[in-house]
Design an enzyme around this catalytic site. Sequence first.
Site, PDB file in Angstrom:
ATOM      1  N   GLU A 127      33.088 -19.961  40.205  1.00 17.97           N
ATOM      2  CA  GLU A 127      34.187 -20.727  39.603  1.00 17.97           C
ATOM      3  C   GLU A 127      35.365 -19.816  39.240  1.00 17.97           C
ATOM      4  O   GLU A 127      36.489 -20.287  39.107  1.00 17.97           O
ATOM      5  CB  GLU A 127      33.704 -21.446  38.337  1.00 17.97           C
ATOM      6  CG  GLU A 127      32.949 -22.721  38.584  1.00 17.97           C
ATOM      7  CD  GLU A 127      33.798 -23.819  39.231  1.00 17.97           C
ATOM      8  OE1 GLU A 127      34.805 -24.216  38.634  1.00 17.97           O
ATOM      9  OE2 GLU A 127      33.445 -24.258  40.332  1.00 17.97           O
ATOM     10  N   TYR A 149      36.109 -23.271  31.373  1.00 17.07           N
ATOM     11  CA  TYR A 149      34.823 -22.631  31.713  1.00 17.07           C
ATOM     12  C   TYR A 149      35.089 -21.376  32.548  1.00 17.07           C
ATOM     13  O   TYR A 149      34.567 -20.290  32.253  1.00 17.07           O
ATOM     14  CB  TYR A 149      33.945 -23.614  32.502  1.00 17.07           C
ATOM     15  CG  TYR A 149      32.736 -22.959  33.135  1.00 17.07           C
ATOM     16  CD1 TYR A 149      31.582 -22.749  32.395  1.00 17.07           C
ATOM     17  CD2 TYR A 149      32.764 -22.536  34.464  1.00 17.07           C
ATOM     18  CE1 TYR A 149      30.476 -22.126  32.963  1.00 17.07           C
ATOM     19  CE2 TYR A 149      31.660 -21.914  35.037  1.00 17.07           C
ATOM     20  CZ  TYR A 149      30.529 -21.708  34.288  1.00 17.07           C
ATOM     21  OH  TYR A 149      29.443 -21.086  34.853  1.00 17.07           O
ATOM     22  N   LYS A 153      34.477 -17.344  31.786  1.00 14.51           N
ATOM     23  CA  LYS A 153      33.600 -16.510  32.616  1.00 14.51           C
ATOM     24  C   LYS A 153      34.338 -15.286  33.168  1.00 14.51           C
ATOM     25  O   LYS A 153      33.741 -14.226  33.359  1.00 14.51           O
ATOM     26  CB  LYS A 153      32.993 -17.350  33.747  1.00 14.51           C
ATOM     27  CG  LYS A 153      31.876 -18.276  33.272  1.00 14.51           C
ATOM     28  CD  LYS A 153      30.627 -17.475  32.878  1.00 14.51           C
ATOM     29  CE  LYS A 153      29.420 -18.322  32.598  1.00 14.51           C
ATOM     30  NZ  LYS A 153      28.202 -17.536  32.338  1.00 14.51           N
TER      31      LYS A 153
HETATM   32  N1  GDD Z   1      29.114 -33.005  37.727  1.00 17.14           N
HETATM   33  C1  GDD Z   1      29.720 -33.866  38.570  1.00 17.14           C
HETATM   34  N2  GDD Z   1      29.547 -35.210  38.395  1.00 17.14           N
HETATM   35  N3  GDD Z   1      30.494 -33.367  39.564  1.00 17.14           N
HETATM   36  C2  GDD Z   1      31.074 -34.243  40.428  1.00 17.14           C
HETATM   37  C3  GDD Z   1      30.915 -35.623  40.312  1.00 17.14           C
HETATM   38  C4  GDD Z   1      30.127 -36.136  39.240  1.00 17.14           C
HETATM   39  O1  GDD Z   1      29.963 -37.340  39.061  1.00 17.14           O
HETATM   40  N4  GDD Z   1      31.579 -36.223  41.324  1.00 17.14           N
HETATM   41  C5  GDD Z   1      32.146 -35.245  42.051  1.00 17.14           C
HETATM   42  N5  GDD Z   1      31.855 -34.042  41.511  1.00 17.14           N
HETATM   43  C6  GDD Z   1      32.332 -32.751  42.003  1.00 17.14           C
HETATM   44  C7  GDD Z   1      33.011 -31.886  40.929  1.00 17.14           C
HETATM   45  O2  GDD Z   1      34.339 -32.352  40.686  1.00 17.14           O
HETATM   46  C8  GDD Z   1      32.916 -30.519  41.582  1.00 17.14           C
HETATM   47  O3  GDD Z   1      33.984 -30.340  42.484  1.00 17.14           O
HETATM   48  C9  GDD Z   1      31.612 -30.580  42.387  1.00 17.14           C
HETATM   49  O4  GDD Z   1      31.224 -31.965  42.427  1.00 17.14           O
HETATM   50  C10 GDD Z   1      30.459 -29.772  41.802  1.00 17.14           C
HETATM   51  O5  GDD Z   1      30.337 -30.105  40.437  1.00 17.14           O
HETATM   52  P1  GDD Z   1      29.085 -29.582  39.545  1.00 17.14           P
HETATM   53  O6  GDD Z   1      27.819 -29.920  40.189  1.00 17.14           O
HETATM   54  O7  GDD Z   1      29.314 -30.088  38.156  1.00 17.14           O
HETATM   55  O8  GDD Z   1      29.169 -28.000  39.636  1.00 17.14           O
HETATM   56  P2  GDD Z   1      30.396 -26.981  39.508  1.00 17.14           P
HETATM   57  O9  GDD Z   1      30.695 -26.486  40.893  1.00 17.14           O
HETATM   58  O10 GDD Z   1      31.528 -27.550  38.758  1.00 17.14           O
HETATM   59  O11 GDD Z   1      29.777 -25.823  38.629  1.00 17.14           O
HETATM   60  C11 GDD Z   1      28.427 -25.389  38.765  1.00 17.14           C
HETATM   61  O12 GDD Z   1      28.342 -24.265  39.616  1.00 17.14           O
HETATM   62  C12 GDD Z   1      29.035 -23.104  39.150  1.00 17.14           C
HETATM   63  C13 GDD Z   1      28.933 -22.024  40.205  1.00 17.14           C
HETATM   64  O13 GDD Z   1      27.667 -21.534  40.363  1.00 17.14           O
HETATM   65  C14 GDD Z   1      27.901 -25.058  37.366  1.00 17.14           C
HETATM   66  O14 GDD Z   1      26.526 -24.778  37.431  1.00 17.14           O
HETATM   67  C15 GDD Z   1      28.609 -23.850  36.795  1.00 17.14           C
HETATM   68  O15 GDD Z   1      28.019 -23.500  35.529  1.00 17.14           O
HETATM   69  C16 GDD Z   1      28.455 -22.687  37.784  1.00 17.14           C
HETATM   70  O16 GDD Z   1      29.133 -21.555  37.303  1.00 17.14           O
END
Ligand code: GDD
Length: 343
Positions: A127, A149, A153
Amino acid sequence: MKTALITGITGQDGAYLARHLLNEGYRVVGTRRRSASTNTGRLDELGITDRVEIATIEMLEFGSILSALQESQPDEIYNLAAQSFVGASFGQPIFTMEANAVAVYRLLEAIRIVNPEARLYQASTSEMFGGISADSLNETSRFYPKSPYAVSKVAAHMATTNYREAHGMFCCNGILFNHESPLRGAEFVTRKITTNLARIALGDERPLTLGNIDARRDWGYAEDYCRGMHLMMTRGEASDYVLATGVSISVRDFFQHAAEALGMEIIFEGEGAAEVAHDRKTGKCVLRIDPDQYRPAEVNTLIGDASKARRELGWTPIISVAELAEIMVRKDYDRLKKGEAIL
Ligand code: GDD
C-alpha cells in the site's frame, strides 16, 4: 531454543507465522490486546493455541511493550500488530498513525533498551506504493501513499530503516503485497467474496455487495508469505524485501474464480454503480455494487517484483491466485455447510 515474540498473533499472519516458527523449533510468545473475548479462533483452527504463550499488551503504552520484552527476552520480534483496514483508516487517521507508526517507535526504543541485538521484522506493505503506476514494484520504487493507513506504514518503514542505519540494529521491512487465506479477516475483499458466495451457493437469496471491482491486486497465499518473513530474519545482514507473486488481477476476476469454483456461471451486466452479476445456471443475482464501499482515494493497481527475495532468500510463492480463490471458497462453503462460525 530461540524465542520469537509475535505482536498481533491472533491475526491471519500471526497464526501462520506462529505455526511455522513452532515447526522450526522456536518458543513462541504472542501478544494481543486486552479484550473481553479470547479471540484465539485462528490459533485454535491451526491447533497451536496450547503451544504458544500469550502476553496481553497495549501497543499504545510504552511500559507495556517494555515489560513484554523484559519478560519474554525474545531473540526475534515480528511486529504484525496494526490497524490493518485501509478503508477504515480514512475515518480513524489519528488512531491509525498511533497504532501503526508511533507504536513502532515505542517498540524500536524498547528493543534498543532491553536488547539491541534482538532482530525485528516490521510488517510493511505494498500500500505504500499506492499511486505509483509501474508495471512492477520493488524495493527501490518510490512511495506514494493514498490513505492514512499507507501514510502510517511509510512512517513505520522509514523508522525501521533509520534504526538499522543509526543504531546498527537488525531491523528488516517485509514489503508484502496482498496475501490471503481461509484465515483472512472477513472484511477484506477476498474473504468477503468467498464467505458470501458460499452463503449464496447454500441457498441464501441476498446478493453480495462490493465497491470498486476494477481495483487490481497482486494476491498470494498467506502461508507462503509467513515463511518469507522468517527467511528475512535468518540472513547475515538485515535488509528490506518485497514478497509478491508478480501476477495482478481485478476484484472482478477474483470474484469470478471463486464463483466458478462453486460451479456458478457468472454474467456481468450494466456499468459503474449499476453493474450487477447473475449466475446463469440459477438466474440468481449474486452481486451488486454499493458506492458506499468506494474509498475516498483508491489504489487502482498493484503488482510486485519479488526477484530480490527469490535471489537472496530463495523464496518463491507456491499457490496461484486461482488456486487461492478455490481453496478459500471451498473452505467457507464447508464451514457454512457444517454450521461452523465464520472466523
Ligand atoms: N474491503 C473491501 N470491501 N474492499 C473492496 C470492496 C469491499 O466491499 N469492494 C471493492 N474493494 C476493493 C478495495 O477498494 C481495494 O481496492 C481492494 O478491493 C482490496 O481491498 P482489501 O481487501 O480491503 O485490501 P487492501 O488492498 O486495501 O489492503 C490489504 O492488503 C494490504 C497489502 O498487503 C490489507 O491487508 C492491508 O493491511 C495490507 O497492507
